[in-house]
Design a protein around this motif. Structure first.
Motif, PDB file in Angstrom:
ATOM      1  N   VAL A 268      50.968  27.874  51.344  1.00 49.12           N
ATOM      2  CA  VAL A 268      51.802  28.426  52.419  1.00 49.12           C
ATOM      3  C   VAL A 268      53.048  29.082  51.829  1.00 49.12           C
ATOM      4  CG1 VAL A 268      53.233  27.878  54.433  1.00 49.12           C
ATOM      5  CG2 VAL A 268      50.992  26.799  54.171  1.00 49.12           C
ATOM      6  N   MET A 269      53.702  28.364  50.913  1.00 46.73           N
ATOM      7  CA  MET A 269      54.919  28.890  50.309  1.00 46.73           C
ATOM      8  C   MET A 269      54.611  30.116  49.436  1.00 46.73           C
ATOM      9  SD  MET A 269      57.237  27.023  51.562  1.00 46.73           S
ATOM     10  CE  MET A 269      58.646  27.559  50.590  1.00 46.73           C
ATOM     11  N   THR A 270      53.456  30.097  48.741  1.00 51.49           N
ATOM     12  CA  THR A 270      53.066  31.232  47.912  1.00 51.49           C
ATOM     13  C   THR A 270      52.868  32.479  48.760  1.00 51.49           C
ATOM     14  OG1 THR A 270      51.963  29.779  46.308  1.00 51.49           O
ATOM     15  CG2 THR A 270      51.338  32.106  46.295  1.00 51.49           C
ATOM     16  N   PHE A 271      52.177  32.301  49.904  1.00 53.46           N
ATOM     17  CA  PHE A 271      51.903  33.428  50.808  1.00 53.46           C
ATOM     18  C   PHE A 271      53.197  34.133  51.205  1.00 53.46           C
ATOM     19  CE2 PHE A 271      51.470  35.166  55.092  1.00 53.46           C
ATOM     20  CZ  PHE A 271      50.353  35.976  54.958  1.00 53.46           C
ATOM     21  N   TRP A 272      54.192  33.363  51.623  1.00 54.01           N
ATOM     22  CA  TRP A 272      55.436  33.951  52.122  1.00 54.01           C
ATOM     23  C   TRP A 272      56.365  34.415  51.001  1.00 54.01           C
ATOM     24  CZ3 TRP A 272      55.598  35.667  56.788  1.00 54.01           C
ATOM     25  CH2 TRP A 272      54.813  35.088  57.775  1.00 54.01           C
ATOM     26  N   SER A 273      56.093  33.951  49.777  1.00 56.17           N
ATOM     27  CA  SER A 273      56.946  34.396  48.661  1.00 56.17           C
ATOM     28  C   SER A 273      56.531  35.767  48.141  1.00 56.17           C
ATOM     29  CB  SER A 273      56.890  33.379  47.516  1.00 56.17           C
ATOM     30  OG  SER A 273      55.601  33.360  46.913  1.00 56.17           O
ATOM     31  N   LEU A 274      55.305  36.195  48.502  1.00 57.73           N
ATOM     32  CA  LEU A 274      54.800  37.486  48.046  1.00 57.73           C
ATOM     33  C   LEU A 274      55.270  38.612  48.965  1.00 57.73           C
ATOM     34  CD1 LEU A 274      51.121  36.430  47.269  1.00 57.73           C
ATOM     35  CD2 LEU A 274      52.933  36.859  45.601  1.00 57.73           C
ATOM     36  N   GLY A 275      55.300  39.824  48.440  1.00 55.62           N
ATOM     37  CA  GLY A 275      55.619  40.987  49.263  1.00 55.62           C
ATOM     38  C   GLY A 275      54.445  41.304  50.168  1.00 55.62           C
ATOM     39  N   GLU A 276      54.672  42.138  51.175  1.00 55.99           N
ATOM     40  CA  GLU A 276      53.621  42.439  52.147  1.00 55.99           C
ATOM     41  C   GLU A 276      52.384  43.042  51.488  1.00 55.99           C
ATOM     42  OE1 GLU A 276      54.981  44.742  55.390  1.00 55.99           O
ATOM     43  OE2 GLU A 276      56.503  43.304  56.041  1.00 55.99           O
ATOM     44  N   GLU A 277      52.553  43.944  50.542  1.00 55.88           N
ATOM     45  CA  GLU A 277      51.411  44.565  49.886  1.00 55.88           C
ATOM     46  C   GLU A 277      50.670  43.567  49.003  1.00 55.88           C
ATOM     47  OE1 GLU A 277      52.775  47.957  47.790  1.00 55.88           O
ATOM     48  OE2 GLU A 277      53.375  49.074  49.589  1.00 55.88           O
ATOM     49  N   GLU A 278      51.380  42.634  48.408  1.00 54.03           N
ATOM     50  CA  GLU A 278      50.760  41.652  47.518  1.00 54.03           C
ATOM     51  C   GLU A 278      49.970  40.607  48.289  1.00 54.03           C
ATOM     52  OE1 GLU A 278      54.467  40.464  45.751  1.00 54.03           O
ATOM     53  OE2 GLU A 278      53.888  41.361  43.830  1.00 54.03           O
ATOM     54  N   ARG A 279      50.398  40.307  49.523  1.00 51.18           N
ATOM     55  CA  ARG A 279      49.757  39.234  50.298  1.00 51.18           C
ATOM     56  C   ARG A 279      48.274  39.506  50.536  1.00 51.18           C
ATOM     57  NH1 ARG A 279      54.609  38.750  54.733  1.00 51.18           N
ATOM     58  NH2 ARG A 279      56.134  37.770  53.352  1.00 51.18           N
ATOM     59  N   GLU A 280      47.955  40.742  50.900  1.00 47.23           N
ATOM     60  CA  GLU A 280      46.562  41.065  51.192  1.00 47.23           C
ATOM     61  C   GLU A 280      45.688  40.900  49.958  1.00 47.23           C
ATOM     62  OE1 GLU A 280      44.042  44.587  53.438  1.00 47.23           O
ATOM     63  OE2 GLU A 280      46.231  44.531  53.540  1.00 47.23           O
ATOM     64  N   ALA A 281      46.190  41.336  48.794  1.00 47.43           N
ATOM     65  CA  ALA A 281      45.434  41.181  47.543  1.00 47.43           C
ATOM     66  C   ALA A 281      45.262  39.690  47.214  1.00 47.43           C
ATOM     67  CB  ALA A 281      46.161  41.898  46.412  1.00 47.43           C
ATOM     68  N   TRP A 282      46.304  38.919  47.464  1.00 49.51           N
ATOM     69  CA  TRP A 282      46.239  37.469  47.178  1.00 49.51           C
ATOM     70  C   TRP A 282      45.237  36.779  48.092  1.00 49.51           C
ATOM     71  CZ3 TRP A 282      47.980  32.955  49.866  1.00 49.51           C
ATOM     72  CH2 TRP A 282      47.986  31.794  49.081  1.00 49.51           C
ATOM     73  N   ILE A 283      45.197  37.213  49.373  1.00 47.47           N
ATOM     74  CA  ILE A 283      44.236  36.650  50.324  1.00 47.47           C
ATOM     75  C   ILE A 283      42.805  36.901  49.861  1.00 47.47           C
ATOM     76  CG2 ILE A 283      43.276  36.913  52.650  1.00 47.47           C
ATOM     77  CD1 ILE A 283      45.733  35.214  52.636  1.00 47.47           C
ATOM     78  N   ARG A 284      42.549  38.140  49.413  1.00 50.14           N
ATOM     79  CA  ARG A 284      41.197  38.454  48.945  1.00 50.14           C
ATOM     80  C   ARG A 284      40.849  37.632  47.706  1.00 50.14           C
ATOM     81  NH1 ARG A 284      38.543  41.801  51.612  1.00 50.14           N
ATOM     82  NH2 ARG A 284      39.436  43.416  52.954  1.00 50.14           N
ATOM     83  N   PHE A 285      41.804  37.440  46.815  1.00 45.77           N
ATOM     84  CA  PHE A 285      41.584  36.604  45.629  1.00 45.77           C
ATOM     85  C   PHE A 285      41.253  35.164  46.062  1.00 45.77           C
ATOM     86  CE2 PHE A 285      43.622  33.391  42.925  1.00 45.77           C
ATOM     87  CZ  PHE A 285      42.841  33.508  41.773  1.00 45.77           C
ATOM     88  N   LEU A 286      41.972  34.672  47.058  1.00 47.34           N
ATOM     89  CA  LEU A 286      41.772  33.293  47.542  1.00 47.34           C
ATOM     90  C   LEU A 286      40.378  33.144  48.159  1.00 47.34           C
ATOM     91  CD1 LEU A 286      43.488  30.697  47.683  1.00 47.34           C
ATOM     92  CD2 LEU A 286      44.071  31.332  50.024  1.00 47.34           C
ATOM     93  N   LEU A 287      39.961  34.138  48.942  1.00 44.60           N
ATOM     94  CA  LEU A 287      38.661  34.062  49.601  1.00 44.60           C
ATOM     95  C   LEU A 287      37.508  34.160  48.613  1.00 44.60           C
ATOM     96  CD1 LEU A 287      39.296  36.291  52.768  1.00 44.60           C
ATOM     97  CD2 LEU A 287      39.171  33.807  52.656  1.00 44.60           C
ATOM     98  N   SER A 288      37.756  34.810  47.492  1.00 39.64           N
ATOM     99  CA  SER A 288      36.682  34.982  46.498  1.00 39.64           C
ATOM    100  C   SER A 288      36.558  33.785  45.581  1.00 39.64           C
ATOM    101  CB  SER A 288      36.955  36.248  45.662  1.00 39.64           C
ATOM    102  OG  SER A 288      38.148  36.086  44.890  1.00 39.64           O
ATOM    103  N   SER A 289      37.560  32.889  45.587  1.00 45.06           N
ATOM    104  CA  SER A 289      37.528  31.758  44.669  1.00 45.06           C
ATOM    105  C   SER A 289      36.755  30.597  45.273  1.00 45.06           C
ATOM    106  CB  SER A 289      38.957  31.313  44.361  1.00 45.06           C
ATOM    107  OG  SER A 289      39.640  30.943  45.542  1.00 45.06           O
TER     108      SER A 289
END
Length: 289
Positions: A268-289
């Protein structure tokens, strides 16, 4: 639309829609909503929302909204359980459960109330998932409809205990302050005749002072923990709205992302610490793991 019984109400589709919209807004903003259910004051808040949206409806927090939320949660839980049972599917157009005749017959044999969903829809199922989804453990054994009803009753009892505790705490705090002040003034007089004072009374007075001091320290420690927990919950409840901005993600991927993040404070804290453009890439990384 109401009946002659004040405690029972037949809700129209429009009234149901307005109630679900108010619940959804309350959940997304974190207002009067927690992981364990609803906070004290949620019924007057919802009553005010419906009064503004449907001024002629006469809908009351108690018993109308309270009863309807129980029914909505019970129906959603039954629907959710079937969709998490092998053989069942979901028709996103009709908002209904699909399954073969054999699957239905097998399910109804062990879930006597499940048959009503064979030809019935739940139009706001996706919204109810957002509203009630955190109240139900994911990936664990599905609860029965009876267990869900008992859970709803337990949450309401907890709300009542919280209200009672607030009142008792206020009274205890007032009494403790008076006791400490009285003990302080009387102790100076009693020092002159200490030999005549009952040791038991003196010990009790000292214990009151120590208890008051410790209560202050504990309250301060709890306050910091509570602030952190509330911040995490608030950030978690804000996620659906933030994810809705990610147009490249499907609705299913958004739901999956919420399930992977909501119970993990670090994520949760990681999600909000990222910039808006980075969040979507991080979400896709999370879903692929």
């Amino acid at each position: 639309m109401t009946t002659n019984n004040r405690n029972y109400r037949v809700w129209t589709d429009d009234e149901d829609d307005k109630l679900v919209e108010a619940l959804l807004n309350m959940t997304n903003t974190g207002k009067f909503k927690s992981d364990n259910g609803f906070r004290t004051g949620y019924l007057p808040h919802l009553e005010a929302c419906l009064k503004e949206a449907l001024p002629e409806s006469g809908i009351l927090g108690k018993p109308h909204i309270e009863s309807r939320i129980k029914t909505l949660k019970r129906d959603w839980a039954a629907f959710y359980d079937m969709l998490n049972t092998s053989g069942f599917g979901y028709d996103t157009v009709k908002h209904s459960v699909t399954a073969s005749t054999d699957v239905w017959n097998s399910y109804i044999a062990t879930h006597k109330h499940g048959g009503k969903w064979k030809n019935k829809t739940l139009p706001r199922y996706e919204d109810l998932c957002v509203i009630f989804g955190k109240d139900r453990a994911q990936g664990k054994k599905a609860k029965t409809v009876i267990e869900v009803e008992e859970e709803v009753n337990m949450v309401e009892e907890e709300h009542q205990r919280n209200e009672d505790f607030d009142e008792i705490s206020h009274n205890v705090g007032t009494d403790s302050s008076l006791q400490v002040e009285e003990t302080s003034s009387v102790r100076s007089k009693k020092r002159k005749r200490a030999r005549q004072v009952d040791p038991l009374v003196r010990s009790f007075s000292d214990a009151v002072v120590l208890f008051a001091d410790r209560l202050k320290e504990t309250s301060a420690e709890l306050s910091e923990d509570i602030k952190f927990e509330l911040d995490i919950k608030k950030k978690t409840l804000m996620m659906p709205e933030e994810l809705s901005k990610m147009t490249s993600l499907s609705q299913l991927e958004k739901f999956q992302a919420i399930e992977k993040i909501k119970d993990d404070q670090i994520r949760v804290m990681t999600f909000w610490s990222l910039g808006e453009e980075e969040r979507e890439a991080w979400i896709r990384f999370l879903l692929s793991s």
